[in-house]
Design an enzyme around this catalytic site. Structure first.
Site, mmCIF file in Angstrom:
data_model
loop_
_atom_site.group_PDB
_atom_site.id
_atom_site.type_symbol
_atom_site.label_atom_id
_atom_site.label_comp_id
_atom_site.label_asym_id
_atom_site.label_seq_id
_atom_site.Cartn_x
_atom_site.Cartn_y
_atom_site.Cartn_z
ATOM 1 C CB CYS A 114 -62.170 58.751 12.755
ATOM 2 S SG CYS A 114 -62.234 59.067 14.570
ATOM 3 C CG HIS A 251 -61.030 54.403 11.862
ATOM 4 N ND1 HIS A 251 -59.990 54.900 12.754
ATOM 5 C CD2 HIS A 251 -62.290 54.654 12.655
ATOM 6 C CE1 HIS A 251 -59.757 55.760 13.473
ATOM 7 N NE2 HIS A 251 -61.919 55.648 13.988
ATOM 8 C CG ASN A 281 -60.910 55.499 17.862
ATOM 9 O OD1 ASN A 281 -60.170 55.936 16.809
ATOM 10 N ND2 ASN A 281 -62.576 55.752 17.278
#
Ligand code: ACO
Length: 324
Positions: A114, A251, A281
């Site tokens: 990520c 993020h 996500n």
């Protein structure tokens, strides 16, 4: 004179299929209410059968080139952040290069889960600062739907697919903090925390792609602390402070992590770009997706100070301070 890596264009791509939270209630003991309140996610996009990471990345890259008013031949390099490439090799970046009809330059993938887009931006910034490249397409693209365990309600409801891209261009600066472009970068990793978030398969172990495993609550605690630390470290390197920021582009993992980090930095949610309610996500794609969507909404003005921050499997985490 200093060379700065300045954002010249942005683009994104989201697969057509939208999966609302309610869809998971057909097969799992979960609810729209749980997913919304614990994560902030309302829906996500899933790639169609046969739709790949490099195809989505190429769509986002083309949109970024159009936004920049450039052709593929104007680009020196492609750096693509992904943990879900089409094949074990070659890199998805070289597939994007081919799809764009780019016959020169170089292309490679970066893998920091990520935090991948932050690591890719850091690489691109260093290459531009050293004179190795003048224009670099930096892309984040993922098909996390392919590595989810759809029987694990604690993870499968959190992730989505998509791609975002930007063109970074070498432009002259003065070397001070009023310059446009990337002003500072902070990168970190800690391999001892592997078990908090990993995929249980791979080429040299199982020979399969595997599925995502996560210790959510422990990761949550680590995320808020580490994101605030890396944000402050990057700001300090730039000679700036949190109150100088116009925007945080985090993020997009969990609204409570995003809000907790903003609070630690003394900023309100009005200064934070949030897209996770619509995207979930999307791992390495989440920051460029959020940047591109917010840019299309006209949120950023020239001279605005942005902080990009992310954490993911590894653990790997980092931040970029960038003037628009
Ligand atoms: N629906 C309903 N109940 C659920 C669900 C669900 N989808 N998932 C878990 N639960 C249950 C659990 O079983 C647990 O039940 P129990 O109390 O009976 O045992 C309860 O809800 C609470 O579960 P927790 O895991 O403690 O819930 P929490 O509030 O911590 O939220 C979450 C979980 C959303 C995963 C959170 O911990 C989180 O966001 N963690 C960080 C994730 C992250 O930051 N990832 C970033 C990196 S991602 C990357 O790098 C790829």
């Amino acid at each position: 004179m200093t060379t700065r890596a300045v954002v010249r264009g942005l683009g994104h791509y989201l697969p057509e299929r939208v999966v609302e939270n309610d869809e998971f209630t057909r097969t799992l003991d979960t609810s729209d209410e749980w997913i919304r309140t614990r994560s902030g996610i309302e829906r996500r996009h899933f790639a169609a059968e046969g739709e790949t990471t490099s195809q989505m990345a190429a769509r986002a890259a083309r949109n970024a080139l159009d936004d920049a008013g450039l052709n593929a031949s104007d680009i020196d390099a492609i750096i693509l952040a992904t943990s879900t490439p089409d094949l074990t090799f070659p890199s998805a970046a070289t597939m994007v290069q081919n799809e764009l009809g780019m016959t020169g330059g170089f292309a490679f993938d970066v893998q920091a889960v990520c935090a991948g887009f932050i690591f890719a931006l850091a690489n691109a910034n260093a290459m531009i600062n050293s004179g190795m490249a003048k224009r670099i397409l930096v892309v984040g693209a993922e098909t996390f739907s392919r590595i989810l365990d759809f029987e694990d309600r604690a993870t499968c409801v959190l992730f989505g697919d998509g791609a975002g891209a930007l063109v970074l261009e070498a432009q002259p600066g003065t070397g001070n903090k009023d310059d446009r472009g990337i002003l500072a970068v902070d990168l970190n990793s800690d391999g001892s925390q592997r078990d908090l978030l990993y995929v249980d398969g791979g080429v040299s172990t199982t020979g399969t792609a595997g599925v995502l495993k996560m210790q959510g609550p422990e990761l949550f605690k680590q995320a808020v602390n580490k994101l605030a630390e890396t944000a402050l470290a990057a700001l300090e390197k730039a000679g700036l402070e949190a109150h100088d920021l116009d925007w945080i582009v985090p993020h997009q993992a969990n609204i409570r992590i995003i809000a907790g980090t903003a609070k630690k930095l003394g900023l309100t949610m009005e200064n934070v770009i949030v897209t996770l309610h619509d995207h979930g996500n999307t791992s390495a794609a989440s920051i460029p997706l959020a940047l591109s969507v917010a840019n299309q909404q006209g949120k950023f003005k020239e001279g605005d100070l942005l902080l990009l921050e992310a954490i993911g499997g590894g653990l790997a985490w980092g931040a970029v301070v960038l003037r628009w």
